[in-house]
Design an enzyme around this catalytic site. Structure first.
Site, PDB file in Angstrom:
ATOM      1  CG  ASP A  16      -1.771   1.234   1.386  1.00 49.50           C
ATOM      2  OD1 ASP A  16      -2.364   1.653   0.373  1.00 49.50           O
ATOM      3  OD2 ASP A  16      -1.855   1.802   2.488  1.00 49.50           O
ATOM      4  CB  SER A  17       0.158   4.821  -0.433  1.00 57.44           C
ATOM      5  OG  SER A  17      -0.909   4.880   0.504  1.00 57.44           O
TER       6      SER A  17
ATOM      7  CE1 TYR B 117       2.429   5.427  -3.431  1.00 56.28           C
ATOM      8  CE2 TYR B 117       0.923   3.637  -3.963  1.00 56.28           C
ATOM      9  CZ  TYR B 117       2.202   4.085  -3.690  1.00 56.28           C
ATOM     10  OH  TYR B 117       3.238   3.192  -3.692  1.00 56.28           O
ATOM     11  N   GLY B 118      -2.988   9.406  -3.175  1.00 59.38           N
ATOM     12  CA  GLY B 118      -4.294   9.903  -3.618  1.00 59.38           C
ATOM     13  C   GLY B 118      -4.273  11.141  -4.484  1.00 59.38           C
TER      14      GLY B 118
ATOM     15  CB  CYS C 174      -3.369   0.613  -2.303  1.00 60.78           C
ATOM     16  SG  CYS C 174      -3.350   2.380  -2.661  1.00 60.78           S
ATOM     17  CG  ASN C 175      -9.715   1.073  -2.621  1.00 64.13           C
ATOM     18  OD1 ASN C 175     -10.631   0.384  -3.020  1.00 64.13           O
ATOM     19  ND2 ASN C 175      -9.341   1.063  -1.345  1.00 64.13           N
ATOM     20  CB  THR C 176      -4.985   5.257  -4.815  1.00 61.42           C
ATOM     21  OG1 THR C 176      -5.875   5.669  -3.775  1.00 61.42           O
ATOM     22  CG2 THR C 176      -4.655   6.426  -5.697  1.00 61.42           C
TER      23      THR C 176
ATOM     24  CB  CYS D 219      -9.182   5.150   1.014  1.00 62.34           C
ATOM     25  SG  CYS D 219      -7.494   5.409   1.601  1.00 62.34           S
ATOM     26  CB  THR D 220      -6.705   0.099   2.433  1.00 60.75           C
ATOM     27  OG1 THR D 220      -5.546   0.830   1.981  1.00 60.75           O
ATOM     28  CG2 THR D 220      -7.221  -0.755   1.297  1.00 60.75           C
ATOM     29  CG  HIS D 221      -4.656   5.016   4.794  1.00 58.26           C
ATOM     30  ND1 HIS D 221      -4.250   4.573   3.567  1.00 58.26           N
ATOM     31  CD2 HIS D 221      -3.528   5.359   5.475  1.00 58.26           C
ATOM     32  CE1 HIS D 221      -2.923   4.654   3.492  1.00 58.26           C
ATOM     33  NE2 HIS D 221      -2.459   5.129   4.637  1.00 58.26           N
TER      34      HIS D 221
HETATM   35  N1  DGL Z   1      -4.725   3.397   1.018  1.00 57.66           N
HETATM   36  C1  DGL Z   1      -4.854   3.870  -0.282  1.00 57.66           C
HETATM   37  C2  DGL Z   1      -6.177   3.517  -0.943  1.00 57.66           C
HETATM   38  O1  DGL Z   1      -6.756   2.512  -0.625  1.00 57.66           O
HETATM   39  C3  DGL Z   1      -4.261   5.175  -0.730  1.00 57.66           C
HETATM   40  C4  DGL Z   1      -4.139   6.274   0.235  1.00 57.66           C
HETATM   41  C5  DGL Z   1      -3.215   7.352  -0.262  1.00 57.66           C
HETATM   42  O2  DGL Z   1      -2.008   7.128  -0.218  1.00 57.66           O
HETATM   43  O3  DGL Z   1      -3.695   8.408  -0.697  1.00 57.66           O
HETATM   44  O4  DGL Z   1      -6.646   4.220  -1.797  1.00 57.66           O
END
Ligand code: DGL
Length: 263
Positions: free
Chosen positions: A11-12, A43-44, A74-76, A184-186
């Site tokens: 992930d990011s 990453y977003g 990570c979705n992004t 988003c996984t966060h």
């Molecule tokens: N955790 C990530 C996601 O699922 C990206 C978060 C990020 O770095 O902006 O999209």
């Protein structure tokens, strides 16, 4: 490729730990490698090309470590890089996307909100997901700058997180959403704070458990499910290891050694 080889997850930053936990629960025999690209988070707000490049470098490292499968937790990164990685590797590459389909089935008001990064919401993959699964449901998107940084600091509750979450969810509630997608996984790490500020009856959906099930299906299909008990998980970060090590007890439930990675 032996079935006892590890699964590489990245992930990011720390968000993917929410997915790693689901994988660990469902597939306790799998040995897990985790890379947090915390030196390049978030990453977003970055370009798809930048994220593809980061994903390629991290995937190459995980494959070098002997990974039998890759999980983009990570979705992004999935939106920007999953197709590219699938074209490079013949091992299973599992990605993830916001839970539009389950949310569309769950809503009673017919209005669903998606909390996700700008990169995910602007991607062609997300547009295709809406075309495929939204049907007659109204889907309202909400980018959430700042939330990822809160989670990276291990700040899961408190006035700052609360203020951001209220700013991002109030418009969705006003529009009639009864179901919110944590895209988003966060964000699953902010679930307790979210539940504390949302009116009762709002459903929160995320895809961590579905990703773990998808990984199990892909490993089963490829005859790669681990046959014997796993090695302990290994962790790397592209930032200073101490910053990840400090938040591991909060986000992962225990102390772990984190190694530095320069890719
Ligand atoms: N955790 C990530 C996601 O699922 C990206 C978060 C990020 O770095 O902006 O999209």
């Amino acid at each position: 490729m032996g079935s006892n080889a590890p699964v590489g997850v990245f992930d990011s930053g720390v968000g993917g730990l929410s997915v790693l936990g689901e994988i660990n629960r469902l597939l306790p025999h799998e040995s897990l490698l985790y890379v947090a690209d915390s030196g390049h988070v978030p990453y977003g707000e970055k370009s798809a090309e930048y994220i593809r490049e980061r994903s390629r470098n991290i995937a190459a490292f995980l494959v070098e470590q002997g990974a039998k499968a890759l999980v983009l937790a990570c979705n992004t990164a999935t939106a920007a890089a999953v197709a590219d990685l699938r074209s490079r590797y013949s091992i299973p590459v599992v990605g993830m996307e916001p839970a539009v389909k389950p949310a569309a089935l769950a809503t009673r008001t017919g209005v669903v909100g998606v909390l996700a990064t700008t990169g995910t919401l602007q991607s062609a993959r997300f547009a295709a997901l809406l075309d495929r699964f939204a049907g007659s449901v109204r889907v309202i998107t909400q980018p959430c700058p700042g939330l990822v940084e809160c989670v990276e600091r291990g700040e899961l509750q408190g006035p700052h997180a609360e203020q951001l979450l209220r700013a991002y969810t109030d418009p969705l509630l006003e529009a009639g959403c009864d179901t919110l997608i944590l895209g988003c996984t966060h964000y699953p790490f902010l679930r307790a704070q979210l539940l504390a500020i949302l009116p009762s009856g709002i459903t929160l959906v995320d895809t961590g458990a579905a990703v773990a099930r998808q990984l199990r299906a892909r490993l089963t299909e490829a005859d790669l499910l681990a046959a014997s008990p796993s090695e302990p998980p290994q962790f790397w970060t592209t930032a200073v290891p101490a910053s990840l090590q400090d938040v591991m007890p909060v986000l992962w439930g225990r102390n772990e050694t984190v190694r530095p990675l320069s890719v």
